[in-house]
Design a protein around this motif. Structure first.
Motif, mmCIF file in Angstrom:
data_model
loop_
_atom_site.group_PDB
_atom_site.id
_atom_site.type_symbol
_atom_site.label_atom_id
_atom_site.label_comp_id
_atom_site.label_asym_id
_atom_site.label_seq_id
_atom_site.Cartn_x
_atom_site.Cartn_y
_atom_site.Cartn_z
ATOM 1 N N VAL A 197 41.001 6.652 19.369
ATOM 2 C CA VAL A 197 39.624 6.939 18.948
ATOM 3 C C VAL A 197 38.759 7.423 20.108
ATOM 4 N N ASP A 198 37.673 8.118 19.748
ATOM 5 C CA ASP A 198 36.697 8.593 20.721
ATOM 6 C C ASP A 198 35.570 7.596 20.943
ATOM 7 N N VAL A 199 35.332 6.753 19.934
ATOM 8 C CA VAL A 199 34.276 5.744 19.993
ATOM 9 C C VAL A 199 34.855 4.435 19.481
ATOM 10 N N VAL A 200 34.600 3.338 20.177
ATOM 11 C CA VAL A 200 35.009 2.005 19.728
ATOM 12 C C VAL A 200 33.748 1.199 19.442
ATOM 13 N N VAL A 201 33.588 0.746 18.198
ATOM 14 C CA VAL A 201 32.437 -0.081 17.830
ATOM 15 C C VAL A 201 32.933 -1.498 17.593
ATOM 16 N N VAL A 202 32.428 -2.440 18.378
ATOM 17 C CA VAL A 202 32.823 -3.839 18.264
ATOM 18 C C VAL A 202 31.790 -4.573 17.408
#
Length: 325
Positions: A197-202
């Motif tokens: 992925v290009d963005v990781v949202v936790v």
């Protein structure tokens, strides 16, 4: 019924609450720190408490029927110390606001509106269309990874799809492919997920299992230009590992809304970490604001009032954390 709103956070939800409840009630607002005999007595006599914490420092409310957290996280509520008679519920209703925050933050990285405005006021046409060196980015076609697929994850996925992003999900329980999910992973596939992925949202809750779930190895598995977004709880991302990854630019950047230090009675304005994140240019820092909107307050008020009415009329509750006797 005797209802207590305990603390500054809970008091936010008290405005207009009597009208929303629609029935007679003794409603009192108490400060975060109970200092007087009257304040302690009122807390001890409560039948319903709206608050963000409960521990041994507080009086035991022996007749308590409902403890309602005015948010999703209840890690500061010592459930085993509450009387057995008390049901415990929490609230969501913040997922719309947090999803908008995430998309806004990602768009702000791709589309430099503030910088373009600042420059043009000085006669600098830095982003003027027509030359390749003046292009800016877009988020369409990028892949967003959602670590956690609860209320927040689902809301972000819906909005990411509207922007034509690919959505990958990593979750404790398996998630089926759907119009919102292009690819799903379980937590034992975390490294593969992070590298995809290009963005990781936790957005996972803070538990013993999720504390530090994004650590040095996880950050090393991310793409070198990937961005980490934390809107869950600060300690789900290892503080030192994140700082080191950002300082050395092993990842592309971070958007951090949930932190490691918060204001306390003896320090109302702390920096949010023991480490100098504020000195890093590849971090967007915000003060745990993503879910705090007028809409969130209205939605949570409705849930709290509804659950109080249900509890005292014997009807099933919503968002049950623990069932009372």
């Amino acid at each position: 019924m005797r209802i207590i709103f305990h603390g500054e956070n809970a008091a936010t939800f008290s405005h207009g609450f009597a009208e929303l409840l629609g029935q007679p009630a003794d409603i009192q607002l108490l400060p975060d720190v109970l200092e007087t005999e009257a304040e302690n007595a009122a807390y001890a006599q409560a039948q319903a408490i709206v608050g963000v914490k409960f521990d041994a420092s507080l009086p035991l409310p022996a007749d308590l029927r409902l403890f309602h957290v005015p948010g999703a996280g209840y890690d500061a509520v010592k459930l085993d110390l509450l009387p057995a008679s008390a049901a415990v519920c929490n609230c969501f209703g913040h997922e719309q606001a947090i999803a908008e925050y995430v998309m806004s933050a990602l768009l702000s990285r791709a589309i430099p509106l503030a910088d373009a405005d600042r420059r043009l006021r000085e006669g600098d046409w830095a982003y003027w269309a027509g030359a390749p060196e003046r292009v800016h980015d877009e988020i369409a076609g990028r892949t967003i990874g959602l670590l956690g697929f609860g209320h927040i994850g689902k809301a972000i996925a819906a909005r990411a799809k509207a922007f034509e992003m690919q959505v990958h999900v990593a979750n404790r329980s398996p998630v089926a492919a759907s119009p919102l999910v292009d690819r799903a992973f379980t937590l034992d596939q975390l490294a593969e997920f992070l590298g995809s992925v290009d963005v990781v949202v936790v957005s996972v809750p803070l538990t013993e299992d999720t504390t530090g779930i994004i650590g040095q190895a996880a950050l090393a598995a991310m793409r070198p230009d990937a961005v980490l977004v934390n809107v869950g709880r600060g300690p789900t991302v290892d503080e030192e590992a994140l700082y080191d990854a950002l300082k050395s630019r092993r990842i592309g950047g971070a958007i951090i809304d949930t932190w490691y230090r918060y204001p306390q009675s003896d320090d109302a304005s702390p920096l949010p970490s023991k480490l100098p994140f504020q000195d890093l240019s590849n971090v967007l820092m915000t003060p745990h604001m993503s879910g705090w909107t007028n809409g969130t307050i209205r939605r949570r008020q409705a849930v709290i009032a509804g659950n109080i009415k249900r509890r005292f009329s014997g009807e099933p509750l919503e968002n049950v954390v623990r069932r009372g006797n």
